[in-house]
Design a protein around this motif. Structure first.
Motif, PDB file in Angstrom:
ATOM      1  N   ALA A  38     -29.979 -12.317  28.106  1.00 11.01           N
ATOM      2  CA  ALA A  38     -29.788 -10.809  28.046  1.00 11.01           C
ATOM      3  C   ALA A  38     -30.775  -9.861  28.596  1.00 11.01           C
ATOM      4  O   ALA A  38     -31.909 -10.324  28.891  1.00 11.01           O
ATOM      5  N   GLY A  42     -32.950 -11.941  25.035  1.00 15.49           N
ATOM      6  CA  GLY A  42     -32.273 -12.558  23.904  1.00 15.49           C
ATOM      7  C   GLY A  42     -31.440 -13.763  24.613  1.00 15.49           C
ATOM      8  O   GLY A  42     -31.004 -13.560  26.000  1.00 15.49           O
ATOM      9  N   SER A  44     -27.382 -14.782  25.160  1.00 16.01           N
ATOM     10  CA  SER A  44     -26.113 -14.125  24.656  1.00 16.01           C
ATOM     11  C   SER A  44     -25.166 -15.609  25.131  1.00 16.01           C
ATOM     12  O   SER A  44     -25.277 -16.171  26.062  1.00 16.01           O
ATOM     13  N   TYR A  46     -21.270 -16.301  25.382  1.00 16.93           N
ATOM     14  CA  TYR A  46     -19.988 -15.733  25.810  1.00 16.93           C
ATOM     15  C   TYR A  46     -18.693 -16.616  25.632  1.00 16.93           C
ATOM     16  O   TYR A  46     -19.054 -18.027  25.718  1.00 16.93           O
ATOM     17  N   THR A  54     -25.359 -12.337  20.533  1.00 21.56           N
ATOM     18  CA  THR A  54     -26.854 -12.285  21.200  1.00 21.56           C
ATOM     19  C   THR A  54     -27.951 -12.409  20.009  1.00 21.56           C
ATOM     20  O   THR A  54     -27.799 -11.712  19.064  1.00 21.56           O
ATOM     21  N   TYR A  56     -32.326 -13.854  19.732  1.00 19.19           N
ATOM     22  CA  TYR A  56     -33.600 -14.338  20.320  1.00 19.19           C
ATOM     23  C   TYR A  56     -33.916 -15.679  19.983  1.00 19.19           C
ATOM     24  O   TYR A  56     -32.996 -16.396  19.196  1.00 19.19           O
TER      25      TYR A  56
END
Length: 85
Positions: A38, A42, A44, A46, A54, A56
């Motif tokens: 991201a 972070g 993410s 999907y 998302t 860290y």
């Protein structure tokens, strides 16, 4: 100016594209899971739902360290949990 035939072909192409997009939305739960870094650094994920998840990296590691507990919790609460199918 486009001919009637050109317009018909374009309309059919758009209808097919629209149908493909609609079926893609319906099949979101069967969509491949993918990953992306991201904007703020972070990770993410999907493909799990409508929006990405998302976190860290240290949050993902903490969550993954709990995978056995998560699976046991799901098993223990199977009757209370719902499925999206």
């Amino acid at each position: 100016m486009q001919s009637q035939e050109d317009l018909r072909v374009e309309l059919e192409r758009l209808r097919a594209e629209n149908a493909a997009l609609k079926s893609e939305k319906k099949g979101a739960s069967s969509r491949e899971i993918s990953f992306k870094v991201a904007e703020k650094g972070g990770l993410s994920v999907y493909g799990l739902g409508r929006f990405p998840v998302t976190l860290y990296k240290e949050q993902w590691v903490r969550l993954l360290d709990k995978q056995d507990e998560i699976r046991n919790f799901i098993k223990d609460n199977e009757d209370k949990l719902k499925s999206r199918e």
